[in-house]
Motif scaffolding. Structure first.
Motif, short mmCIF file in Angstrom:
data_model
loop_
_atom_site.label_atom_id
_atom_site.label_comp_id
_atom_site.label_asym_id
_atom_site.label_seq_id
_atom_site.Cartn_x
_atom_site.Cartn_y
_atom_site.Cartn_z
N SER A 145 0.80 -1.23 0.00
CA SER A 145 0.00 0.00 0.00
C SER A 145 0.82 1.27 0.00
N GLY A 146 2.08 1.19 0.37
CA GLY A 146 2.92 2.37 0.35
C GLY A 146 2.92 3.16 1.65
N LEU A 147 3.62 4.28 1.64
CA LEU A 147 3.84 5.09 2.83
C LEU A 147 2.57 5.75 3.33
N VAL A 148 1.67 6.14 2.43
CA VAL A 148 0.50 6.89 2.86
C VAL A 148 -0.36 6.09 3.83
N THR A 149 -0.45 4.77 3.64
CA THR A 149 -1.23 3.92 4.55
C THR A 149 -0.60 3.90 5.93
N ILE A 150 0.72 3.84 5.98
CA ILE A 150 1.42 3.86 7.26
C ILE A 150 1.11 5.15 8.01
N LEU A 151 1.14 6.28 7.30
CA LEU A 151 0.88 7.57 7.94
C LEU A 151 -0.56 7.65 8.44
N MET A 152 -1.49 7.10 7.70
CA MET A 152 -2.89 7.12 8.13
C MET A 152 -3.07 6.27 9.38
N VAL A 153 -2.46 5.09 9.41
CA VAL A 153 -2.54 4.24 10.61
C VAL A 153 -1.92 4.95 11.81
N ASP A 154 -0.79 5.61 11.59
CA ASP A 154 -0.13 6.31 12.67
C ASP A 154 -1.00 7.46 13.19
N LEU A 155 -1.64 8.19 12.29
CA LEU A 155 -2.51 9.31 12.69
C LEU A 155 -3.68 8.79 13.53
N ILE A 156 -4.29 7.70 13.10
CA ILE A 156 -5.40 7.12 13.86
C ILE A 156 -4.93 6.67 15.24
N ALA A 157 -3.72 6.08 15.30
CA ALA A 157 -3.19 5.61 16.58
C ALA A 157 -2.98 6.77 17.55
N TYR A 158 -2.42 7.88 17.06
CA TYR A 158 -2.20 9.03 17.93
C TYR A 158 -3.51 9.64 18.41
N CYS A 159 -4.49 9.73 17.52
CA CYS A 159 -5.78 10.31 17.91
C CYS A 159 -6.49 9.43 18.94
N ALA A 160 -6.49 8.12 18.71
CA ALA A 160 -7.11 7.21 19.67
C ALA A 160 -6.36 7.23 21.00
N GLY A 161 -5.02 7.29 20.93
CA GLY A 161 -4.23 7.35 22.15
C GLY A 161 -4.52 8.61 22.95
N SER A 162 -4.74 9.73 22.29
CA SER A 162 -5.05 10.98 22.98
C SER A 162 -6.37 10.88 23.73
N LEU A 163 -7.37 10.24 23.11
CA LEU A 163 -8.65 10.05 23.79
C LEU A 163 -8.49 9.19 25.04
#
Length: 449
Positions: free
Chosen positions: A165-183
Motif C-alpha cells: 500500500s505504500g507510505l500513505v497507509t502507514i501515515l494514516m494508521v499512525d494518525l489514527i493511533a495518535y488520535c485514539a491514544g489521545s482520547l
C-alpha cells in the motif's frame, strides 16, 4: 482494585494510549527509513534521517523535564499528540501532491524528536501519579511489554504494508493511533483533577549541568581503569548502533523491505532471549570478562552479517548478535553500578550517555560517507577492491555496506582482545568495592566518594 487490575483504571487507560502511540511510532520510523533509502539510494541520506530523529531530543530533554514538573502532564501529552498529528497531516499532504522530498522527512524527524522529548518525561511523571507506591515495577513491566511487542511486530507489519500500500497507509494508521491514544489519555486523567491540583510544588534544583559534567570527568580521570571502561562503553555502543543502522541499507539494496522487517523481528526475539538468559543465570562472577566474551561473539556475528548474502543466514546471525549484545550491555551497566557510588551515578551516567551519543553520531556520519563515496564504488565490478575482496565478500550493490560491517566487527574484536589482555581491567570486573553508598563527608564532593 485487586488482582491483575491493581494498578488502577487510570494507569491502564494511559498504558493503552501509550501502547498505541508506541506501535504507531514504530511503524512510522521503519516506513520513513525505507522511503528515504528507496528514493535516494544513499546511505548518507538514510543516516541523516536517523540522526535528525535522535540528536534534537537529546538537546531538549533537560528543558522538557523541567516543564513536566511545572505544568499539567495531561496538557503536555495532549499538546504533543496534537502537534505530531499536525506534522503527520503535513507529510500526508506532501505525499498526496507528490511533493515529498527527503529534506521534508529530515525536518519532520527533527520536529517529531523535539516533541517526543517533551512528551516522554510528562508520561513518566503521569505514571507516578496514577500508580500506587509499590506498583511501579509492574507498571514498568507493562510499558516494556508494549515496547518489545511493537519492536517485534511493527517492522514486519510495516514491511508488508509498504510492499502493498505504500507510505500513505502507514501515515494514516499512525494518525489514527495518535488520535485514539489521545482520547485514552483524556480518559486516564478524568478522575485525577483533584490530585493534580493538590500536588505540591517541586523543590528548586541546585547546581549546574556543566558543573556535574566537570565533576564526573574529574572522577573518571582519577581511575585509569574507569577511563578504559569509558572508552570500551563508548566504542562498543557506537559499533552496535552503526552495525544495526547499516543493516537497513544492506538488506534493502539486496533483499527488499519484507526481508528487513523479518530481520527486525528476529532482532526483537534476540532481545527477549537476552532478558531471559539474564533472569535465569543472574549476575556473573566477572562482569568485564562476561561482557567481553559476549562482545567477542557479537564481533563475529557483525563480521558474518557483512559476509553472508542469503536470508536464511542473516536471520540467525541477527538473533544471536542482539542476544549477546543485550547480555554485554547488562554486564557493562552492572559494572558501572558496581564501581560508582549512589551519589555519583547520575552525573557519570549522564556523561557516558553524552559521549556515547556523540561518538555514535560521528561514526554514523563517517560510515555513511565512507559507504557512498569509498567502499561501495570500490566493491563494484572493476572497483579498487573487487579483485582482492570480491572472491570473499562478493561484488555489486550492498557489498560496500558488507565490507563496513566486516571492518566494524574486526575493530570490536580487537578492542575485546585489548581489554582481556589487561590485568587491571580483568581485576576491575571482579572487584566489589566495600561501600559506594555512604554519604559524603562535609565539604567533600559527592563524586569523590
Amino acid at each position: 482494585m485487586s488482582g491483575r487490575f491493581d494498578l488502577g483504571r487510570g494507569f491502564y487507560w494511559l498504558w493503552c494510549g501509550e501502547s498505541l502511540a508506541v506501535v504507531g511510532t514504530a511503524l512510522m520510523e521503519f516506513a520513513l527509513g525505507v522511503w528515504v533509502y528507496n528514493h535516494t539510494g544513499s546511505t548518507v541520506a538514510f543516516a541523516n534521517a536517523v540522526l535528525a530523529a535522535t540528536l534534537p531530543a537529546v538537546l531538549f530533554l533537560p528543558l522538557a523535564g523541567g516543564l513536566a514538573d511545572r505544568f499539567s502532564h495531561r496538557a503536555i501529552i495532549l499538546c504533543c499528540d496534537l502537534i505530531l498529528a499536525t506534522l503527520l497531516l503535513g507529510l500526508m499532504a506532501l505525499l498526496w501532491t507528490d511533493r515529498l522530498q527527503p529534506l521534508h522527512l529530515y525536518a519532520f524527524n527533527a520536529l517529531a524528536s523535539v516533541v517526543s522529548a517533551f512528551r516522554k518525561p510528562a508520561y513518566q511523571a503521569a505514571v507516578s501519579l496514577l500508580v500506587k507506591p509499590g506498583k511501579f515495577t509492574k507498571a514498568s513491566g507493562l510499558s516494556s511489554l508494549s515496547k518489545n511487542t511493537s519492536a517485534l511486530v511493527a517492522p514486519l507489519l510495516a514491511g508488508a504494508i509498504m510492499a502493498h500500500s505504500g507510505l500513505v497507509t502507514i501515515l494514516m494508521v499512525d494518525l489514527i493511533a495518535y488520535c485514539a491514544g489521545s482520547l485514552l489519555v483524556v480518559k486516564a486523567f478524568s478522575g485525577l483533577r483533584r490530585v493534580v491540583v493538590d500536588k505540591p510544588e517541586p523543590e528548586p534544583t541546585t547546581g549546574s549541568a556543566q558543573g556535574h559534567v566537570r565533576l564526573a570527568l574529574r572522577f573518571l580521570a582519577s581511575r585509569r581503569t574507569l577511563l578504559g571502561l569509558l572508552v570500551y562503553t563508548m566504542a562498543r555502543g557506537a559499533v552496535v548502533a552503526v552495525a544495526t543502522l547499516m543493516m537497513t541499507p544492506l538488506l534493502l539494496s539486496t533483499l527488499g523491505s519484507q526481508a528487513l522487517g523479518m530481520a527486525y523481528t528476529w532482532a526483537a526475539l534476540g532481545g527477549l532471549a537476552a532478558a531471559g538468559v539474564l533472569i535465569v543465570l543472574g549476575e556473573p562472577r566477572n562482569l568485564l570478562v562476561s561482557a567481553t566474551l559476549a562482545d567477542a561473539v557479537l564481533a563475529a556475528c557483525v563480521m558474518g552479517l557483512g559476509w553472508v548474502a542469503q536470508p536464511w543466514a542473516y536471520y540467525p546471525l541477527v538473533f544471536v548478535a542482539i542476544c549477546v549484545a543485550g547480555i554485554a550491555d547488562a554486564c557493562v551497566n552492572a559494572l558501572w553500578m558496581r564501581n560508582l557510588g549512589a551519589a555519583s551515578r547520575a552525573s557519570v551516567f549522564a556523561l557516558i550517555s553524552m559521549l556515547t551519543i556523540a561518538t555514535t553520531s560521528v561514526l554514523t556520519l563517517l560510515a555513511g560517507f565512507a559507504v557512498d563515496h569509498w567502499l561501495q564504488p570500490a566493491m563494484l565490478p572493476g572497483g579498487a577492491y573487487a579483485a582482492v575482496l570480491g572472491p570473499w565478500l562478493g561484488t555489486g550493490v550492498g557489498r560496500g555496506v558488507g565490507l563496513l560491517l566486516v571492518s566494524l566487527g574486526a575493530l570490536l574484536g580487537l578492542l575485546v582482545l585489548a581489554l582481556l589482555a589487561s590485568r587491571a581491567m580483568r581485576r576491575l570486573g571482579r572487584t566489589v568495592p566495600v561501600s559506594h553508598d555512604r554519604q559524603p563527608e562535609a565539604g567533600q564532593s559527592p563524586l569523590a566518594s
